[in-house]
Scaffold this motif. Structure first.
Motif, PDB file in Angstrom:
ATOM      1  N   ASN A   1       0.599  -1.191   0.015  1.00 29.18           N
ATOM      2  CA  ASN A   1       0.006  -0.008   0.023  1.00 29.18           C
ATOM      3  C   ASN A   1       0.727   1.143  -0.022  1.00 29.18           C
ATOM      4  N   MET A   2       2.210   1.203  -0.035  1.00 30.82           N
ATOM      5  CA  MET A   2       2.952   1.942   0.169  1.00 30.82           C
ATOM      6  C   MET A   2       2.846   3.197  -0.734  1.00 30.82           C
ATOM      7  N   GLY A   3       2.672   2.811  -2.106  1.00 30.40           N
ATOM      8  CA  GLY A   3       2.125   3.804  -3.353  1.00 30.40           C
ATOM      9  C   GLY A   3       1.004   4.448  -2.989  1.00 30.40           C
ATOM     10  N   ASN A   4       0.068   4.029  -2.747  1.00 29.24           N
ATOM     11  CA  ASN A   4      -1.148   4.607  -2.371  1.00 29.24           C
ATOM     12  C   ASN A   4      -0.980   5.720  -1.381  1.00 29.24           C
ATOM     13  N   ILE A   5      -0.334   5.243  -0.171  1.00 24.54           N
ATOM     14  CA  ILE A   5      -0.099   6.242   0.836  1.00 24.54           C
ATOM     15  C   ILE A   5       0.780   7.585   0.536  1.00 24.54           C
ATOM     16  N   ILE A   6       1.609   7.224  -0.413  1.00 23.05           N
ATOM     17  CA  ILE A   6       2.592   8.380  -1.006  1.00 23.05           C
ATOM     18  C   ILE A   6       1.804   9.166  -1.995  1.00 23.05           C
ATOM     19  N   PHE A   7       0.674   8.548  -2.934  1.00 18.58           N
ATOM     20  CA  PHE A   7      -0.084   9.416  -3.750  1.00 18.58           C
ATOM     21  C   PHE A   7      -0.966  10.320  -2.894  1.00 18.58           C
ATOM     22  N   LEU A   8      -1.487   9.721  -1.744  1.00 21.00           N
ATOM     23  CA  LEU A   8      -2.385  10.602  -0.845  1.00 21.00           C
ATOM     24  C   LEU A   8      -1.768  11.735  -0.202  1.00 21.00           C
ATOM     25  N   TYR A   9      -0.594  11.385   0.459  1.00 18.78           N
ATOM     26  CA  TYR A   9       0.309  12.609   0.982  1.00 18.78           C
ATOM     27  C   TYR A   9       0.340  13.726  -0.161  1.00 18.78           C
TER      28      TYR A   9
ATOM     29  N   THR B   1       9.381   7.160   9.383  1.00 16.08           N
ATOM     30  CA  THR B   1       8.921   5.824  10.237  1.00 16.08           C
ATOM     31  C   THR B   1       9.354   4.545   9.579  1.00 16.08           C
ATOM     32  N   ILE B   2       9.516   4.502   8.325  1.00 13.95           N
ATOM     33  CA  ILE B   2       9.515   3.335   7.762  1.00 13.95           C
ATOM     34  C   ILE B   2      11.024   2.776   7.972  1.00 13.95           C
ATOM     35  N   LYS B   3      11.006   1.498   7.608  1.00 11.25           N
ATOM     36  CA  LYS B   3      12.356   0.750   8.026  1.00 11.25           C
ATOM     37  C   LYS B   3      13.497   1.403   6.972  1.00 11.25           C
ATOM     38  N   GLU B   4      14.679   1.169   7.297  1.00  8.62           N
ATOM     39  CA  GLU B   4      15.802   1.531   6.427  1.00  8.62           C
ATOM     40  C   GLU B   4      15.725   0.971   5.148  1.00  8.62           C
ATOM     41  N   GLU B   5      15.671  -0.424   5.262  1.00  4.05           N
ATOM     42  CA  GLU B   5      15.685  -1.376   4.190  1.00  4.05           C
ATOM     43  C   GLU B   5      14.290  -1.260   3.137  1.00  4.05           C
ATOM     44  N   TRP B   6      13.573  -0.334   3.469  1.00  2.41           N
ATOM     45  CA  TRP B   6      12.163  -0.024   2.841  1.00  2.41           C
ATOM     46  C   TRP B   6      12.455   1.193   2.060  1.00  2.41           C
ATOM     47  N   ARG B   7      13.432   1.855   2.135  1.00  4.11           N
ATOM     48  CA  ARG B   7      13.510   3.282   1.544  1.00  4.11           C
ATOM     49  C   ARG B   7      13.611   3.383   0.115  1.00  4.11           C
ATOM     50  N   SER B   8      14.425   2.303  -0.336  1.00  4.80           N
ATOM     51  CA  SER B   8      14.616   2.198  -1.938  1.00  4.80           C
ATOM     52  C   SER B   8      13.198   1.991  -2.552  1.00  4.80           C
ATOM     53  N   ILE B   9      12.361   1.479  -1.857  1.00  3.37           N
ATOM     54  CA  ILE B   9      11.016   1.156  -2.192  1.00  3.37           C
ATOM     55  C   ILE B   9      10.121   2.377  -2.156  1.00  3.37           C
TER      56      ILE B   9
ATOM     57  N   TYR C   1      11.391   5.348  -2.386  1.00  7.77           N
ATOM     58  CA  TYR C   1      11.704   6.277  -3.523  1.00  7.77           C
ATOM     59  C   TYR C   1      11.162   5.981  -4.847  1.00  7.77           C
ATOM     60  N   GLU C   2      11.198   4.608  -5.179  1.00 11.33           N
ATOM     61  CA  GLU C   2      10.612   4.129  -6.285  1.00 11.33           C
ATOM     62  C   GLU C   2       9.010   4.449  -6.483  1.00 11.33           C
ATOM     63  N   LYS C   3       8.428   4.226  -5.339  1.00 10.83           N
ATOM     64  CA  LYS C   3       6.915   4.729  -5.572  1.00 10.83           C
ATOM     65  C   LYS C   3       6.657   6.152  -5.418  1.00 10.83           C
ATOM     66  N   LEU C   4       7.462   6.797  -4.866  1.00  9.51           N
ATOM     67  CA  LEU C   4       7.486   8.298  -5.003  1.00  9.51           C
ATOM     68  C   LEU C   4       7.590   9.004  -6.246  1.00  9.51           C
ATOM     69  N   SER C   5       8.790   8.218  -6.888  1.00 14.32           N
ATOM     70  CA  SER C   5       9.145   8.693  -8.286  1.00 14.32           C
ATOM     71  C   SER C   5       7.980   8.299  -9.147  1.00 14.32           C
ATOM     72  N   GLU C   6       7.447   7.094  -9.129  1.00 15.75           N
ATOM     73  CA  GLU C   6       6.109   6.542  -9.983  1.00 15.75           C
ATOM     74  C   GLU C   6       5.086   7.560  -9.620  1.00 15.75           C
ATOM     75  N   THR C   7       4.568   7.803  -8.309  1.00 15.21           N
ATOM     76  CA  THR C   7       3.526   8.900  -8.036  1.00 15.21           C
ATOM     77  C   THR C   7       4.064  10.246  -8.889  1.00 15.21           C
ATOM     78  N   VAL C   8       5.273  10.889  -8.834  1.00 12.29           N
ATOM     79  CA  VAL C   8       5.500  11.936  -9.437  1.00 12.29           C
ATOM     80  C   VAL C   8       5.306  12.044 -11.022  1.00 12.29           C
ATOM     81  N   SER C   9       5.692  10.888 -11.400  1.00 16.10           N
ATOM     82  CA  SER C   9       5.838  10.888 -13.035  1.00 16.10           C
ATOM     83  C   SER C   9       4.513  10.370 -13.597  1.00 16.10           C
ATOM     84  N   GLN C  10       3.813   9.362 -13.007  1.00 12.59           N
ATOM     85  CA  GLN C  10       2.631   8.707 -13.567  1.00 12.59           C
ATOM     86  C   GLN C  10       1.342   9.584 -13.364  1.00 12.59           C
ATOM     87  N   ASN C  11       1.240  10.181 -12.307  1.00  7.95           N
ATOM     88  CA  ASN C  11       0.075  11.278 -12.133  1.00  7.95           C
ATOM     89  C   ASN C  11       0.547  12.487 -12.516  1.00  7.95           C
TER      90      ASN C  11
END
Length: 685
Positions: free
Chosen positions: A362-370, A385-393, A395-405
């Motif tokens: 659901n991370m992509g949805n949360i980023i989109f909503l913010y 708040t997210i785990k360090e090992e999740w940060r690359s995910i 960034y990917e979701k944030l980049s997708e949100t910015v480009s796709q929307n």
């Protein structure tokens, strides 16, 4: 004696001891006995049983569950009888102890426990929950009826205790176990239905057996027979068989017939509005049927019932499959609220998630909503708040949100502002975006550029390369050891975001000189190639870049391959199709002036190897055609000039000189009719 604990077993050495250990708190607190009836074990079951009780008996299995249960009851001396199986494990025992020691127990004839039925082998996260009668007053009347899925018969009222147990006997991902259970249970049920074809409960259980065995068509056929019998019941009796309707909805859900699921659920709610599974199944079906408003309402009904679950009047005949689906309901609500553009509610539901799996999904949805709600600082807080090992995910979701929307530049800038202080590649990208607007890079940014490892740059940070190209930063200082496939991926990512990428690469190359070393030839070859593949240049610019690409590409080949491979055009010994193309172009350049036929042959072979360079090859072929036309024009001009000279010599009666020129001309143009006429004229003179 207050309590008899009874069980029947067969080949349960893997489960029995776990079960018996879980009974110990009750045995320590209550005057009790443990009765174990073995029905033909061939493993270590009996030996394990005798370690815990001397009340171990043997009776041969007769394919009738109730008769075997009743044999176990016949040995009991206690006032109460607790039924348990070897593949079960008591978890909360104190409510049983408290009930048996209370005066209030005299008012009841039976008590129900909560069963948590684990459905997958290697995880406790997948289960069904239902209440089942397991504690009975041993009054001489209590007994079981029915050959399979036996039904208890007792006098008096029943109550629900807070005690629970785990059942490990129906692991849906254990095919061997499921086959064994299905063959045993299914066979008995079919025999009983031959005797009593109007038994609703048996048709329901046969459908459940088929469903667990994933025989969905047979499950539907059986539950429809149960449903036909259900419909014949008087209306006041139908609530007794509500399990038929709940299971019917489940079976059609397994069949992915969501129109039918909705129909079944709505019918069930006309009889009983407290079936928690029905609301979940109904919401899920309506969501798939694009009935978003109704789906939202029923997911919320489900969540409301779940919050009040302990207060509900439970139907002991109904197995509840969705009690562990709270987070899944919230997850689905996020998507439904997002679809209906109720972003506040979507974010509220998203923040309810605690399952790592669902948070990640659901991370992509949360980023989109913010981003959509312009809560940029909240987005940064969420990132923290997210785990360090999740940060690359992230960034990917944030980049997708910015480009796709297709967010506007100001939104992208606001997102970048809150991440400029992060000391990683994405933080550097955000700094470059902000400082690009200011018109210059800070010293700190330049230092960070110099220290970054571009050979491992994530795709979501490809924008860094765009700004370096835009500001003509010397890439050869950074791109020393890199794989071309990686830089291709970066450019593919950039081309989807920046419409002027081709222009930026072209401008960069116009202002860049390539030194004669391998890494720079490799880099410039890749840059020139990508400009050509984007294919947005005018013809003159394209031709310039194509020529430079061939030059850099051939120099690159000469660096990495021996002259033997190059001179012999060993196309099967180079790495990829591009290098086959360049090798053919190398040979085409050799033969361009000396042999037009070979030149054209190598051009055709080059195009076959790398069709992406079609425009460049067409330009070269056009040059050949134009060259031919020029030659033809020049030749025609030569012919006219010679024939004019001959004509003038004849007019001046300089016949010998005219004959000499004709002889020379005919060696070049043997069949010129006009020259034949000149010869006739000389002869007549």
């Amino acid at each position: 004696m207050k309590l008899s604990i009874g069980m029947m077993v067969k080949n349960e050495e893997n489960n029995l001891e776990r079960c018996l250990i879980s009974l110990q708190p009750i045995r320590d607190a209550i005057d009790s006995e443990l009765i174990i009836v073995d029905t033909g074990s061939e493993d270590n079951t009996v030996a394990i049983a005798k370690q815990y009780t001397d009340r171990v008996y043997y009776h041969k299995w007769n394919n009738h569950f109730s008769e075997m249960r009743n044999i176990t009851i016949s040995y009991a001396k206690g006032e109460w009888f607790l039924v348990i199986d070897a593949d079960e494990e008591l978890q909360e025992t104190q409510p049983i102890i408290d009930f048996l020691l209370s005066e209030g127990s005299k008012d009841y004839g039976a008590a129900a426990l909560t069963c948590k039925n684990i459905t997958q082998k290697n995880t406790a996260d997948h289960y069904t929950i239902f209440s089942t009668l397991r504690l009975f007053k041993n009054d001489g009347y209590f007994h079981y009826e029915g050959a399979v899925h036996n039904q208890q018969k007792f006098k008096g009222k029943a109550t629900q205790l807070g005690a629970s147990f785990v059942h490990y006997g129906y692991m849906s991902d254990d095919k061997e176990l499921m086959d064994k259970k299905f063959n045993r249970t299914g066979t008995i049920l079919k025999k009983e239905l031959e005797k009593n074809p109007d038994n609703i409960y048996y048709w329901y259980q046969l459908s459940a057996s088929y469903a667990m065995h994933k025989d969905i068509n047979e499950a539907i056929e059986s539950i429809e027979k149960a449903y036909q019998l259900f419909c014949k019941q008087k209306q006041q009796n139908q609530s007794k068989y509500i399990y038929v309707l709940t299971h019917r909805a489940l079976v059609y859900k397994l069949a992915a017939n969501y129109q039918k699921v909705e129909e079944c659920c709505l019918e069930c709610l006309t009889i009983n509005r407290s079936c928690i599974d029905i609301y979940f199944h109904l919401a899920e079906a309506q969501a798939i049927l694009s009935k978003c408003k109704e789906a939202i309402e029923n997911y919320n009904n489900y969540l409301d019932l779940l919050a009040r679950y302990d207060e509900l009047d439970k139907n002991l005949s109904v197995v509840e499959y969705t009690l562990n689906n709270q987070e899944l309901a919230y997850y689905n609500l996020v998507n439904l609220y997002k679809h209906t553009e109720d972003y506040e509610q979507a974010l509220y539901c998203a923040e309810k998630l605690s399952s790592e799996k669902l948070i990640l999904e659901n991370m992509g949805n949360i980023i989109f909503l913010y981003v959509k709600m312009k809560k940029y600082q909240s987005l940064r807080t969420y990132y923290n708040t997210i785990k360090e090992e999740w940060r690359s995910i992230f960034y990917e979701k944030l980049s997708e949100t910015v480009s796709q929307n297709q967010v506007n530049q100001e939104t992208e800038r606001q997102v970048a502002v809150v991440f400029t202080d992060i000391a990683d590649e994405y933080g550097l990208y955000c700094r470059l975006l902000i400082e690009d607007e200011a018109g210059a890079f800070s010293n700190e940014t330049v230092n960070r550029i110099q220290n970054i490892d571009f050979s491992t740059l994530p795709l979501y940070c490809s924008g860094i390369l765009y700004y370096l190209l835009k500001w003509h930063y010397p890439l050869e200082k950074l791109f020393i050891n890199f794989k071309e496939i990686w830089i291709n991926c970066l450019f593919d990512q950039l081309s989807r975001k920046y419409d002027d990428l081709s222009e930026k690469i072209y401008d960069y190359l116009q202002n860049s000189e390539c030194k004669n070393n391998l890494s720079e030839h490799k880099l410039h070859k890749a840059l020139y190639r990508y400009v050509l593949l984007i294919n947005k240049l005018e013809d003159a610019e394209y031709k310039f870049v194509f020529d430079r690409y061939l030059e850099e590409g051939i120099l690159y080949l000469q660096f990495i391959y021996s002259t033997y491979i190059l001179d012999n055009n060993m196309v099967y010994d180079v790495k990829n199709d591009e290098e086959v193309f360049l090798l053919n172009m190398y040979h085409a350049s050799i033969h361009r002036e000396s042999s037009q036929a070979k030149y054209l042959q190598f051009l055709r072979q080059a195009l076959e190897a790398f069709p992406g360079m079609k425009r460049g090859i067409e330009i070269l072929l056009k040059e050949v055609q134009e060259s031919k036309q020029t030659e033809q024009n020049e030749f025609e001009q030569y012919k006219q000039q010679v024939k004019g000279t001959i004509k003038q010599l004849i007019t001046n009666n300089q016949l010998d000189q005219a004959k000499k020129i004709i002889q020379e001309y005919r060696t070049i143009v043997p069949n010129d009719i006009e020259v034949l006429l000149f010869e006739s004229q000389i002869f007549l003179n």
